[in-house]
Write a protein that holds these residues in place. Structure first.
Motif, PDB file in Angstrom:
ATOM      1  N   CYS A 190       0.833  -1.203   0.000  1.00  0.00           N
ATOM      2  CA  CYS A 190       0.000   0.000   0.000  1.00  0.00           C
ATOM      3  C   CYS A 190       0.875   1.262   0.000  1.00  0.00           C
ATOM      4  O   CYS A 190       1.707   1.425   0.892  1.00  0.00           O
ATOM      5  N   PRO A 191       0.661   2.172  -0.965  1.00  0.00           N
ATOM      6  CA  PRO A 191       1.445   3.412  -1.005  1.00  0.00           C
ATOM      7  C   PRO A 191       1.202   4.266   0.246  1.00  0.00           C
ATOM      8  O   PRO A 191       2.066   5.042   0.639  1.00  0.00           O
ATOM      9  N   ALA A 192       0.043   4.097   0.897  1.00  0.00           N
ATOM     10  CA  ALA A 192      -0.284   4.927   2.064  1.00  0.00           C
ATOM     11  C   ALA A 192       0.299   4.360   3.358  1.00  0.00           C
ATOM     12  O   ALA A 192       0.938   5.075   4.130  1.00  0.00           O
ATOM     13  N   CYS A 193       0.101   3.059   3.623  1.00  0.00           N
ATOM     14  CA  CYS A 193       0.509   2.539   4.936  1.00  0.00           C
ATOM     15  C   CYS A 193       1.555   1.428   4.869  1.00  0.00           C
ATOM     16  O   CYS A 193       2.047   0.975   5.908  1.00  0.00           O
ATOM     17  N   GLY A 194       1.866   0.941   3.671  1.00  0.00           N
ATOM     18  CA  GLY A 194       2.944  -0.046   3.529  1.00  0.00           C
ATOM     19  C   GLY A 194       2.533  -1.494   3.767  1.00  0.00           C
ATOM     20  O   GLY A 194       3.330  -2.410   3.576  1.00  0.00           O
ATOM     21  N   LYS A 195       1.282  -1.713   4.158  1.00  0.00           N
ATOM     22  CA  LYS A 195       0.838  -3.108   4.353  1.00  0.00           C
ATOM     23  C   LYS A 195       0.594  -3.767   2.983  1.00  0.00           C
ATOM     24  O   LYS A 195       0.590  -3.101   1.951  1.00  0.00           O
TER      25      LYS A 195
END
Ligand code: NAD
Length: 235
Positions: free
Chosen positions: A138-143
């Motif tokens: 995920c570009p936002a949270c890395g998960k």
């Protein structure tokens, strides 16, 4: 068919077969040579996300390479005729109905064109994320991201809207679906219970055949253009 009738169409993998996408049950219940349990369940993703992602990346790139066929376009004509009295429910994830021009379409099993984050649930178009890593993040949270596909054991999308439409439907048309996958396989029975006329268009008699009043056997891309003309009274 009367213009005031509500027409509900349910499509499955068979309508995309003539575009070059294999159906699910082409080879003994395998999807592109994979067992469903290995690629289309949340357990499979927990066990082997690399393999599951490889499978859906292939399906995504394949879907960009193919084109809608005459069956998809015939349903666009049917929608143009019936307008708001038309609803297309598809089990397909290939996006071909929308690419053909269908507007009132519910992709109840999700779509290959998007994915979402298992952590923050943000939804992305596949072409917005970096698909190079074996498991895209995920570009936002890395998960981890996962394909936006409703896997076996998960709740299909739009069920409330679908059940509302099935209460009011006058004509239910099932196209290119084997009638194996619940709950979609049951929609025709609900429509019939609510006094709708039921029509089937399929290469072979589907599993839920007993609920079909009028059956047209053959390929959707060959049959639908003429059938749609008949349905809209244009023959
Ligand atoms: P299915 O593969 O179980 O059944 C397809 C049906 O279409 C069969 O009964 C077959 O006889 C018929 N068929 C084959 N070619 C046809 C043609 N040219 N014209 C008309 N009928 C034809 O498909 P399903 O019932 O949709 O269930 C499969 C599940 O797998 C769905 O939930 C779907 O999400 C997923 N899937 C999607 C795609 C796609 O998006 N194109 C492809 C494979 C699987």
């Amino acid at each position: 068919m009367n213009k005031n009738d509500l027409i509900v169409v349910l499509t499955g993998a068979g309508i995309s077969a003539e575009s070059g996408i294999k159906t699910f049950r082409d080879y003994d219940g395998l999807w592109e040579n994979h067992r469903v349990e290995d690629v289309a369940t949340p357990e499979a993703f927990d066990r082997d996300p690399v393999m599951v992602w490889r499978f859906y990346k292939e399906r995504y790139f394949q879907s960009l390479d193919v084109l809608p066929n005459a069956g998809h376009y015939a349903l666009v004509d049917l929608e143009k005729h019936f307008g708001d009295n038309f609803l297309l429910i598809t089990q397909n994830v290939d996006g071909l109905h929308e690419r053909a021009g269908s507007k009132r379409v519910l992709e109840m099993h999700g779509k290959l064109l998007t994915c979402f984050c298992v952590g923050c649930k943000a939804n992305y178009k596949m072409n917005e994320v970096d698909l190079n890593p074996e498991i895209p993040t995920c570009p936002a949270c890395g998960k981890f991201l996962r394909p936006d596909i409703v896997w076996f054991g998960e709740m299909p999308y739009f069920l409330e809207e679908i059940y509302q439409a099935l209460k009011k439907v006058s004509v239910f048309i099932s196209i290119g679906t084997s009638g194996h996958v619940y709950p979609a396989s049951y929609f025709i029975a609900m429509a019939k219970q609510n006094k709708a006329k039921t029509i089937g268009v399929n290469f072979e008699r589907p599993e839920n055949n007993i609920f079909i009043e009028e059956f047209h056997q053959g390929k959707a891309g060959e049959l639908l253009p003429e059938l749609v003309k008949e349905w809209i009274g244009d023959l």
